[in-house]
Enzyme design. Structure first.
Site, PDB file in Angstrom:
ATOM      1  N   ASP A 146       0.815  -1.195   0.000  1.00  0.00           N
ATOM      2  CA  ASP A 146       0.000   0.000   0.000  1.00  0.00           C
ATOM      3  C   ASP A 146       0.862   1.264   0.000  1.00  0.00           C
ATOM      4  OD1 ASP A 146      -1.998   1.831   0.290  1.00  0.00           O
ATOM      5  OD2 ASP A 146      -2.505   1.292   2.351  1.00  0.00           O
TER       6      ASP A 146
ATOM      7  N   ASP B 266      -1.866   6.074  -6.228  1.00  0.00           N
ATOM      8  CA  ASP B 266      -2.149   5.185  -5.110  1.00  0.00           C
ATOM      9  C   ASP B 266      -2.239   3.739  -5.604  1.00  0.00           C
ATOM     10  OD1 ASP B 266      -2.881   4.401  -2.514  1.00  0.00           O
ATOM     11  OD2 ASP B 266      -5.006   4.562  -2.985  1.00  0.00           O
TER      12      ASP B 266
END
Ligand SMILES: *[C@@H]1O[C@H](CO)[C@@H](O)[C@H](O)[C@H]1NC(C)=O
Ligand SMILES: *[C@@H]1O[C@H](CO)[C@@H](O)[C@H](O)[C@H]1NC(C)=O
Ligand SMILES: *[C@@H]1O[C@H](CO)[C@@H](O)[C@H](O)[C@H]1NC(C)=O
Ligand SMILES: *[C@@H]1O[C@H](CO)[C@@H](O)[C@H](O)[C@H]1NC(C)=O
Ligand SMILES: *[C@@H]1O[C@H](CO)[C@@H](O)[C@H](O)[C@H]1NC(C)=O
Ligand SMILES: *[C@@H]1O[C@H](CO)[C@@H](O)[C@H](O)[C@H]1NC(C)=O
Ligand SMILES: *[C@@H]1O[C@H](CO)[C@@H](O)[C@H](O)[C@H]1NC(C)=O
Ligand SMILES: *[C@@H]1O[C@H](CO)[C@@H](O)[C@H](O)[C@H]1NC(C)=O
Length: 488
Positions: free
Chosen positions: A160, A366
């Site tokens: 992440d 992201d």
């Protein structure tokens, strides 16, 4: 000397609206043209086999391009290349993926809002954790397997770029642990495991982190972290140190991570999360002396293929041509990677949107958001241009988030307009065909972009659009490298 985990109450931040379709209309000057205009126009289209848009059932893992560098194999959590069978038994449907994706974007917007700063520090005995989507972290995302402890135990973690703290579930699970595929990490079985004490500088870092991590001190003065996600997902436990093994030759002693004693969420069989954010707690920061804050990845085009995550320069990306765009400065949240989108091309033509509209837009890249989010005016123009070039195909009802869907069940191959994004520095990034369309059945395949409901919200360049790109984060150099053909 029993240490109890402080109870951290998770209160929910209610998101005002799921209204996804902006009514903000922008008059595009662009004139559409039919498919039949000129042969050369075919260059502006992808010819795709319909079945390539649908999930495959067999893993076609490639091993090429992997050098001796610190390279980990990246697989899609739910796909045939993942060994997380627990998760495969529980594959979310498209509706779930999209609604969880919205939870994640809501969290990103929340973390960037002015009042989120107050949520970083545990001010009272009752903390308010921002709602995030642990579910979205656990959905439609990519995982890597690393080793922790001595002797090392393999753990599969969701990676992440939107958060810093790495954590894994830890025995004895004083609070609770969710079901995971691999055995839960037991600190007792590692000769290199260390607790971090409350008054150490290491523990103090937690409070200055902007990634939503909170600190507490237990009675026995052991440092305790807490990180909350949406849908009641969270991890709370001991902030600890142990040896992290990325590859047999890349072994990092005293890696700081969360040893989660109370974990709850839909992490889908993964053992936790690998934090690749920009801030100090992340793997990137902790390994800066080894890898000079440089990492790159490629997310595979389909769940049946594999990509890579590489630390340091000289990995697979060194053989590819990368174009660099600067990370933009943004003091609001040092964990995220801010970039600047300067234009979008659809079917060979740039959207005619005033430069100032792009200029006012800040975006992040992201790894955990699936669908790219754009300001309403930009999304609206993209949608208009796309629809004009898709008039040969019948439209059908939308999905949550996605409002431009087609029924392609009559066609074996389709022509879809190519889409490119431009980033600051005139970096053109062509979107891979499966990043343009998203769907679960050929009778409902949708344009895989969405508009933010509020024009002032940050844009997000999501993972569906990053597929097959080599994405190199030169954090020390303050720039992001993008190139095509990083994986298949
Ligand atoms: C597996 O991947 C290779 C390389 O991308 C490709 O040439 C081959 O056709 C794929 N095989 C299947 C069964 O998809
Ligand atoms: C997706 O899953 C949810 C929850 O299990 C269920 O309520 C919903 O009906 C499903 N939607 C579709 C389209 O299958
Ligand atoms: C770890 O060792 C301690 C001391 O021997 C023991 O009390 C504890 O139950 C062990 N914990 C686990 C999870 O095995
Ligand atoms: C770490 O702290 C826990 C909780 O107090 C304790 O049970 C454990 O033995 C400690 N481990 C080490 C290696 O100090
Ligand atoms: C916590 O510390 C307080 C004050 O030092 C002490 O009275 C109490 O017994 C401790 N509790 C535990 C569970 O160790
Ligand atoms: C965009 O920037 C211009 C110039 O700085 C400013 O006048 C305008 O109000 C901004 N628009 C929005 C929507 O923020
Ligand atoms: C797709 O199918 C429709 C309906 O059968 C047909 O009219 C159209 O020509 C087909 N388009 C392409 C590009 O094959
Ligand atoms: C959009 O966001 C701004 C800044 O966060 C806020 O002031 C405004 O009320 C929001 N507008 C809507 C329609 O929610």
């Amino acid at each position: 000397m029993a240490t109890s985990i402080p109870s951290i109450s998770i209160t929910f931040f209610l998101f005002a609206s799921y209204q996804l379709v902006s009514l903000f209309l922008l008059f595009s000057l662009e004139k559409g043209y039919g498919l039949h205009d000129e042969k050369t126009r075919l260059n502006d289209y992808h010819t795709i086999q319909i079945r390539s848009l649908l999930p495959a059932s067999v893993c076609n893992s490639s091993t090429n391009g992997h050098s001796k560098k610190a390279t980990l194999k990246v697989v899609h959590k739910h796909g045939p290349c993942s060994h997380l069978s627990l998760d495969k038994a529980n594959v979310p449907n498209v509706t779930q993926i999209l609604s969880e994706d919205q939870s994640r974007v809501n969290l990103i917007h929340f973390r960037l809002s002015s009042d989120s700063a107050q949520n970083n520090i545990l001010k009272s005995s009752k903390a308010t954790l921002p709602v995030n989507s642990g579910a979205s972290i656990g959905t439609s995302n990519f995982v890597v397997t690393v080793g922790l402890g001595t002797p090392k135990k393999d753990l599969t973690l969701v990676f992440d770029t939107g958060s810093d703290l790495t954590w894994t579930q830890c025995q004895p699970c004083l609070g609770s642990c969710y079901q995971q595929e691999e055995p839960i990490f037991n600190p007792n079985e590692s000769t290199t495991y260390k607790n971090i004490s409350c008054n150490s500088a290491e523990c103090t870092q937690l409070t200055s982190d902007a990634g939503g991590v909170m600190k507490r001190c237990s009675n026995s003065s052991i440092c305790i972290y807490g990180i909350g996600y949406a849908d009641q997902s969270y991890s709370i436990g001991f902030f600890s140190k142990d040896t992290l093994t990325l590859t047999p030759t890349d072994v990092l002693p005293n890696f700081q991570f969360g040893c989660g004693q109370s974990n709850h969420g839909l992490f889908g069989g993964a053992a936790g999360l690998l934090g690749l954010g920009r801030n100090q707690l992340s793997v990137v920061s902790q390994t800066s002396s080894m890898y000079q804050k440089y990492f790159s990845y490629c997310l595979p085009s389909a769940s049946s293929s594999t990509g890579h995550l590489t630390f340091g320069k000289g990995g697979p990306s060194s053989a590819l041509k990368l174009n660099f765009t600067p990370f933009s400065r943004n003091s609001k949240n040092p964990s995220f990677y801010f970039v600047h989108i300067t234009g979008i091309k659809v079917g060979g033509r740039k959207l005619s949107i005033a430069k100032s509209v792009f200029k006012n837009t800040t975006s992040i890249i992201d790894s955990g958001t699936v669908i790219t989010r754009l300001p309403p005016a930009i999304y609206s123009a993209l949608r208009t241009a796309f629809r004009r070039k898709m008039t040969n195909y019948p439209m059908t009802k939308g999905l949550p988030l996605l409002d431009t869907c087609y029924d392609l069940s009559n066609n074996k191959t389709v022509l879809i307009p190519k889409i490119s994004f431009y980033f600051q520095g005139n970096v053109e990034v062509p979107i891979y065909p499966t990043g343009i369309l998203f769907g679960h059945s050929i009778s409902q395949v949708c344009l895989a972009f969405a508009g933010n409901s509020n024009a002032s919200d940050v844009g997000v360049f999501g993972n569906n659009q990053q597929k097959t790109l080599e994405v190199a984060y030169d954090v020390a150099g303050g720039k992001l490298g993008l190139g095509t053909g990083g994986c298949s």
